[in-house]
Design a protein around this motif. Sequence first.
Motif, short mmCIF file in Angstrom:
data_model
loop_
_atom_site.label_atom_id
_atom_site.label_comp_id
_atom_site.label_asym_id
_atom_site.label_seq_id
_atom_site.Cartn_x
_atom_site.Cartn_y
_atom_site.Cartn_z
N PHE A 22 6.96 -1.79 -12.72
CA PHE A 22 5.64 -2.15 -13.23
C PHE A 22 4.81 -2.58 -12.03
CE2 PHE A 22 3.21 -5.75 -15.51
CZ PHE A 22 2.13 -4.93 -15.79
N ILE A 23 3.74 -1.84 -11.75
CA ILE A 23 2.93 -2.03 -10.56
C ILE A 23 1.57 -2.60 -10.94
CG2 ILE A 23 1.86 -0.85 -8.58
CD1 ILE A 23 4.98 -0.74 -8.63
N THR A 24 1.09 -3.58 -10.18
CA THR A 24 -0.26 -4.09 -10.31
C THR A 24 -0.90 -4.07 -8.92
OG1 THR A 24 0.34 -5.54 -12.14
CG2 THR A 24 -1.70 -6.06 -10.97
N ILE A 25 -2.07 -3.45 -8.84
CA ILE A 25 -2.81 -3.38 -7.58
C ILE A 25 -4.21 -3.90 -7.84
CG2 ILE A 25 -3.47 -1.94 -5.62
CD1 ILE A 25 -1.58 0.25 -6.76
N CYS A 26 -4.65 -4.86 -7.04
CA CYS A 26 -5.98 -5.46 -7.21
C CYS A 26 -6.94 -4.96 -6.14
CB CYS A 26 -5.89 -6.98 -7.10
SG CYS A 26 -4.93 -7.74 -8.41
N THR A 27 -8.21 -4.99 -6.48
CA THR A 27 -9.24 -4.70 -5.49
C THR A 27 -9.43 -5.92 -4.60
OG1 THR A 27 -10.99 -5.45 -6.96
CG2 THR A 27 -10.45 -3.10 -7.02
N HIS A 28 -9.99 -5.70 -3.43
CA HIS A 28 -10.27 -6.80 -2.49
C HIS A 28 -11.19 -7.81 -3.16
CE1 HIS A 28 -10.41 -8.64 1.41
NE2 HIS A 28 -11.72 -8.57 1.44
N HIS A 29 -10.80 -9.06 -3.10
CA HIS A 29 -11.55 -10.16 -3.73
C HIS A 29 -11.75 -9.95 -5.24
CE1 HIS A 29 -12.24 -12.07 0.08
NE2 HIS A 29 -12.93 -11.05 0.55
N ARG A 30 -10.93 -9.08 -5.81
CA ARG A 30 -11.01 -8.76 -7.25
C ARG A 30 -12.42 -8.37 -7.68
NH1 ARG A 30 -6.64 -12.94 -9.78
NH2 ARG A 30 -4.92 -12.18 -8.55
N LEU A 31 -13.08 -7.62 -6.81
CA LEU A 31 -14.42 -7.12 -7.14
C LEU A 31 -14.32 -6.00 -8.16
CD1 LEU A 31 -16.00 -7.12 -3.56
CD2 LEU A 31 -16.37 -8.78 -5.41
N HIS A 32 -15.31 -5.89 -9.00
CA HIS A 32 -15.31 -4.93 -10.10
C HIS A 32 -15.79 -3.55 -9.64
CE1 HIS A 32 -15.10 -7.90 -13.65
NE2 HIS A 32 -14.65 -8.49 -12.55
N PHE A 33 -14.95 -2.86 -8.90
CA PHE A 33 -15.27 -1.53 -8.41
C PHE A 33 -15.04 -0.44 -9.46
CE2 PHE A 33 -14.10 -3.47 -4.21
CZ PHE A 33 -15.33 -3.29 -3.58
N PHE A 34 -14.13 -0.68 -10.39
CA PHE A 34 -13.64 0.40 -11.26
C PHE A 34 -14.43 0.61 -12.54
CE2 PHE A 34 -9.39 -0.69 -9.17
CZ PHE A 34 -9.56 0.26 -8.18
N GLY A 35 -15.37 -0.26 -12.87
CA GLY A 35 -16.16 -0.07 -14.07
C GLY A 35 -16.25 -1.35 -14.88
N LYS A 36 -16.62 -1.19 -16.14
CA LYS A 36 -16.83 -2.33 -17.03
C LYS A 36 -16.07 -2.14 -18.34
CE LYS A 36 -21.62 -3.11 -15.51
NZ LYS A 36 -21.51 -3.98 -14.48
N ILE A 37 -15.73 -3.25 -18.93
CA ILE A 37 -15.08 -3.22 -20.23
C ILE A 37 -16.12 -3.62 -21.27
CG2 ILE A 37 -13.27 -4.22 -21.68
CD1 ILE A 37 -11.69 -4.54 -19.00
N ASP A 46 -17.50 5.83 -11.10
CA ASP A 46 -17.01 6.94 -10.28
C ASP A 46 -15.80 6.53 -9.46
OD1 ASP A 46 -18.96 8.64 -11.29
OD2 ASP A 46 -20.31 8.37 -9.59
N VAL A 47 -15.81 5.30 -8.98
CA VAL A 47 -14.67 4.78 -8.21
C VAL A 47 -13.45 4.68 -9.13
CG1 VAL A 47 -13.78 2.80 -6.90
CG2 VAL A 47 -16.16 3.54 -6.60
N GLY A 48 -13.64 4.18 -10.34
CA GLY A 48 -12.55 4.07 -11.31
C GLY A 48 -11.97 5.42 -11.69
N LYS A 49 -12.82 6.43 -11.76
CA LYS A 49 -12.35 7.79 -12.09
C LYS A 49 -11.44 8.33 -10.98
CE LYS A 49 -16.31 8.82 -15.00
NZ LYS A 49 -17.61 9.50 -15.09
N VAL A 50 -11.80 8.04 -9.74
CA VAL A 50 -10.94 8.47 -8.61
C VAL A 50 -9.59 7.76 -8.72
CG1 VAL A 50 -10.64 8.46 -6.10
CG2 VAL A 50 -12.87 9.03 -7.09
N ALA A 51 -9.60 6.44 -8.94
CA ALA A 51 -8.35 5.68 -9.05
C ALA A 51 -7.50 6.22 -10.20
CB ALA A 51 -8.64 4.20 -9.26
N HIS A 52 -8.13 6.54 -11.32
CA HIS A 52 -7.44 7.09 -12.49
C HIS A 52 -6.80 8.44 -12.15
CE1 HIS A 52 -7.25 9.50 -16.20
NE2 HIS A 52 -6.98 8.34 -16.80
N ASP A 53 -7.61 9.35 -11.64
CA ASP A 53 -7.13 10.71 -11.37
C ASP A 53 -6.04 10.75 -10.31
OD1 ASP A 53 -8.99 11.51 -13.26
OD2 ASP A 53 -10.39 12.37 -11.81
N TYR A 54 -6.16 9.91 -9.28
CA TYR A 54 -5.16 9.91 -8.23
C TYR A 54 -3.84 9.30 -8.69
CZ TYR A 54 -7.86 12.07 -4.54
OH TYR A 54 -8.53 12.98 -3.78
#
Length: 175
Positions: A22-37, A46-54
């Motif tokens: 079980f892997i957890t990877i955080c962004t630097h300073h936990r900044l919200h790069f990947f989108g919103k809930i 767009d950044v979140g889509k790259v993380a998802h696809d990769y």
Amino acid sequence: MSDNYRSRRLSNHDYQTPGWYFITICTHHRLHFFGKIKEGIMELSDVGKVAHDYWLEIPQHSRFAEVGAFVIMSNHMHGLLRIVGNPPSRNMTLENTESDSVHYHHAISPSKGSVSQIVRGYKSAVTRVVRSFYQDFAWQSSFHDHIVREGEFDRIEQYILNNAKNWEEDGFYSA
């Protein structure tokens, strides 16, 4: 490497060992790069889509890995990563090297097919692509892993699948 560096990996575990992690990877300073809930649903940037696809592409780049359930959240991602097969042994030696630094680098580098090597490759690939259109993107320097033990898989999988719905109770939550 700093003398104060302490690995978060278990010192007595070979992270090439087949099994689920079980892997957890955080962004630097936990900044919200990947989108919103919104209303319990993750809307990827767009950044979140790259993380998802990769993340989905990991098995194409490592024949020793499979991916299970995963979620990209605003400032982190959770995923199940499975090591399969028999990656090359860590005890391989480099022949005819020109300097001791090559030996040192080999000794501290993650082993081929290991959890660390796979996560490092994922983070590197996402960073390379994202920085082509968003220079400020960065990951936290490390990642968290948990060796999934017998009887834990379903609970962890449900945690991942329900993470966006339970965002406000999440330890990584920030508005």
